[in-house]
Scaffold this motif. Structure first.
Motif, short mmCIF file in Angstrom:
data_model
loop_
_atom_site.label_atom_id
_atom_site.label_comp_id
_atom_site.label_asym_id
_atom_site.label_seq_id
_atom_site.Cartn_x
_atom_site.Cartn_y
_atom_site.Cartn_z
N ALA A 12 0.84 -1.21 0.00
CA ALA A 12 0.00 0.00 0.00
C ALA A 12 0.87 1.25 0.00
CB ALA A 12 -0.93 -0.01 1.21
N MET A 13 1.93 1.25 0.80
CA MET A 13 2.84 2.40 0.82
C MET A 13 3.56 2.56 -0.52
SD MET A 13 4.63 2.39 4.60
CE MET A 13 5.50 3.93 4.25
N ALA A 14 3.91 1.44 -1.15
CA ALA A 14 4.58 1.52 -2.46
C ALA A 14 3.68 2.22 -3.47
CB ALA A 14 4.95 0.12 -2.94
N PHE A 15 2.38 1.91 -3.44
CA PHE A 15 1.45 2.57 -4.35
C PHE A 15 1.32 4.05 -4.01
CE2 PHE A 15 0.51 -1.55 -5.83
CZ PHE A 15 -0.26 -1.43 -6.98
N ALA A 16 1.17 4.37 -2.73
CA ALA A 16 1.05 5.77 -2.34
C ALA A 16 2.32 6.54 -2.70
CB ALA A 16 0.77 5.87 -0.84
N ASN A 17 3.48 5.93 -2.51
CA ASN A 17 4.74 6.59 -2.85
C ASN A 17 4.84 6.83 -4.36
OD1 ASN A 17 5.41 6.46 -0.16
ND2 ASN A 17 6.77 4.69 -0.37
N GLY A 18 4.17 5.98 -5.13
CA GLY A 18 4.14 6.15 -6.58
C GLY A 18 3.03 7.06 -7.06
N GLY A 19 2.29 7.65 -6.11
CA GLY A 19 1.23 8.58 -6.46
C GLY A 19 -0.08 7.94 -6.84
N LEU A 20 -0.26 6.66 -6.51
CA LEU A 20 -1.48 5.95 -6.88
C LEU A 20 -2.37 5.73 -5.66
CD1 LEU A 20 0.08 3.22 -9.20
CD2 LEU A 20 -1.15 5.27 -9.91
N PRO A 21 -3.66 6.06 -5.76
CA PRO A 21 -4.57 5.82 -4.64
C PRO A 21 -4.76 4.32 -4.42
CG PRO A 21 -5.80 6.51 -6.57
CD PRO A 21 -4.35 6.66 -6.92
N VAL A 22 -4.87 3.92 -3.17
CA VAL A 22 -4.99 2.50 -2.85
C VAL A 22 -5.92 2.33 -1.65
CG1 VAL A 22 -2.90 2.60 -1.41
CG2 VAL A 22 -3.69 0.40 -2.27
N THR A 23 -6.73 1.28 -1.70
CA THR A 23 -7.59 0.93 -0.57
C THR A 23 -7.03 -0.31 0.10
OG1 THR A 23 -9.57 1.84 -1.64
CG2 THR A 23 -9.92 0.23 0.12
N LEU A 24 -6.74 -0.21 1.38
CA LEU A 24 -6.21 -1.32 2.16
C LEU A 24 -7.38 -1.99 2.87
CD1 LEU A 24 -3.67 -2.84 3.12
CD2 LEU A 24 -3.47 -1.15 4.97
N MET A 25 -7.63 -3.26 2.52
CA MET A 25 -8.80 -3.96 3.04
C MET A 25 -8.38 -5.13 3.92
SD MET A 25 -10.54 -7.03 2.19
CE MET A 25 -11.98 -7.74 2.93
N ASP A 26 -9.02 -5.23 5.07
CA ASP A 26 -8.83 -6.38 5.96
C ASP A 26 -10.10 -6.54 6.78
OD1 ASP A 26 -5.96 -7.86 7.11
OD2 ASP A 26 -7.82 -8.11 8.24
N LYS A 27 -10.53 -7.77 6.99
CA LYS A 27 -11.75 -8.02 7.75
C LYS A 27 -11.56 -7.75 9.24
CE LYS A 27 -13.78 -11.53 4.70
NZ LYS A 27 -14.23 -12.95 4.62
N ASP A 28 -10.32 -7.71 9.70
CA ASP A 28 -10.02 -7.50 11.11
C ASP A 28 -9.77 -6.01 11.37
OD1 ASP A 28 -9.05 -7.39 13.67
OD2 ASP A 28 -7.52 -8.94 13.41
N PRO A 29 -10.69 -5.31 12.02
CA PRO A 29 -10.51 -3.87 12.26
C PRO A 29 -9.24 -3.55 13.04
CG PRO A 29 -12.77 -4.55 12.77
CD PRO A 29 -11.98 -5.80 12.56
N ALA A 30 -8.90 -4.41 14.00
CA ALA A 30 -7.69 -4.17 14.80
C ALA A 30 -6.44 -4.27 13.94
CB ALA A 30 -7.63 -5.16 15.96
N GLN A 31 -6.44 -5.23 13.01
CA GLN A 31 -5.30 -5.37 12.10
C GLN A 31 -5.18 -4.13 11.21
OE1 GLN A 31 -3.03 -7.74 12.02
NE2 GLN A 31 -1.94 -7.07 10.19
#
Length: 402
Positions: A12-31
């Motif tokens: 996710a950081m690699a995409f953001a560093n490249g200027g691309l929007p990204v959605t990080l999805m995980d079923k575990d809210p704490a994670q």
């Protein structure tokens, strides 16, 4: 981005560093909370060290959104899975992605070793499935193995290469096999490192020989850093695992003892912070296991240590070339100098073999074959042929039109 573990947040950081929007999805809210806190912490640290300005860090952080369910990926153009490295979990994820994602979406897996063709088979669109194997930490490491499945379309492969360039990665196209190129070749390197322990060589000496030759880290330090439990799970999934009671037996015993490496404070080494210390407990455990397995202890000099680390890796590389898993020998060298700490001044394992001369490489393999037999030391047919012809891997690659 499916999965907010270490790899997921790094990608996710690699995409953001490249200027691309990204959605990080995980079923575990704490994670998800932990992942986003870690990402924010990494950007704060970059600002404090003067590597990023406050505005740029905020901009990049703002490109990363969170999501707790698959509905968030319905309109995504590209979905990358980075969940636990087990086929049953991949199956569940890809079936759900296939159901929810739009037909033209590309579905990618970050698997480091599993069969991409099986993963693609969990979907109704195998031509739009590709492997994007990032290396940890994904926001720092530039290597990207782009895995072309048996039905991956040219368009999807081209998109993978374009994405690699957009992110500033070094992308290398590889085929499907266990471990692809990098991990498949690393396995015999680690195998010999462990077998030499059973023959009486202290792990710190093996690591010192590797580092003195130019490797960024020794093999035992690498497995302790990556996690012995992670390696154990990957090894258990290896379809070519031999019927050999000594096969990574030390790794299994250490995991049974709860010694997983740096993260547990002890693995092959014991740790004070991140500093490895030789551990007499491991020395005794290995001695007892060698006795149980009937493996004789003997004196091994530094030149043998180095040969036994490098020669099996080169031989596996020759098999990979002949099978078409790598297109050219230079691709293997790019993977190893960019992702596995192979010394750049050596040029990569296949270039190094060419520089040594393949006749010499083959003679070394034959010497260990006479001592240990065919199980691990049978020369690759391509290596035998090129050595006989006085040729090289690079010449073979050129002649093949690669």
């Amino acid at each position: 981005m499916i999965g907010a573990g270490t790899m997921g947040r790094g990608i996710a950081m690699a995409f953001a560093n490249g200027g691309l929007p990204v959605t990080l999805m995980d079923k575990d809210p704490a994670q998800l909370d932990r992942a986003l806190e870690a990402i924010a912490g990494d950007y704060r640290a970059a600002v404090e060290k003067g590597r990023l300005g406050n505005d740029e860090a905020a901009r990049r952080l703002g490109l990363i959104r969170r999501a707790g369910g698959y509905e968030a990926v319905a309109d995504a153009d590209l979905v990358i899975e980075a969940v636990f490295e087990e086929m049953s979990i991949k199956q569940e994820v890809f079936r759900e992605l296939d159901r929810i994602c739009k037909p033209e979406a590309i579905l990618a897996s970050n698997t480091s070793s599993l069969d991409l063709n099986r993963i693609a088979g969990f979907t109704s669109r195998p031509e739009r499935v590709i492997g994007l194997h990032f290396f940890a930490p994904a926001n720092i490491m530039r290597l990207l193995e782009i895995v072309r499945g048996g039905q991956t379309s040219d368009e999807v492969l081209k998109t993978g290469l374009e994405l690699s360039r957009r992110l500033g990665n070094t992308g290398v196209v590889v085929g499907v096999c266990y471990g692809f190129v990098g991990n498949r070749m690393f396995l015999p390197y680690l195998r010999e490192a462990e077998l030499m322990m059973l023959e009486g060589v202290p792990p710190e000496r093996i690591d010192a020989v590797a580092v003195d030759w130019g490797m960024a880290m020794g093999p035992h330090a690498v497995t302790d850093l990556s996690g012995l439990d992670v390696f154990q799970r990957l090894n258990a999934a290896n379809p070519a695992r031999p019927d050999d009671p000594a096969w990574f037996r030390v790794c299994d015993l250490l995991c049974e003892a709860g010694r997983y490496g740096q993260k547990s404070g002890a693995g092959i080494y014991r740790y004070q912070g991140r500093r490895p210390q030789p551990d007499p407990e491991v020395t005794e455990l290995v001695r007892q296991e060698a006795e149980r397995l009937g493996i004789p202890r003997r004196e091994i000099d530094d030149s043998e240590i180095l040969e036994r680390l490098l020669l099996p890796m080169i031989n596996e590389g020759a098999l990979i070339l002949e099978e078409g898993i790598a297109i050219r020998s230079g691709d293997i060298d790019v993977i190893y100098t960019n992702g596995y700490g192979f010394p750049r001044h050596r040029g990569g394992p296949m270039f190094h073999a060419d520089q040594q001369g393949l006749e010499k490489v083959l003679a070394g393999i034959e010497r260990y074959r006479q001592r240990y037999g065919d199980r691990y030391w049978r020369p690759a047919p391509l290596l035998e042929r090129l050595a006989r012809e006085g040729s090289s891997f690079s010449a073979w690659s050129r002649a093949s039109g690669a």
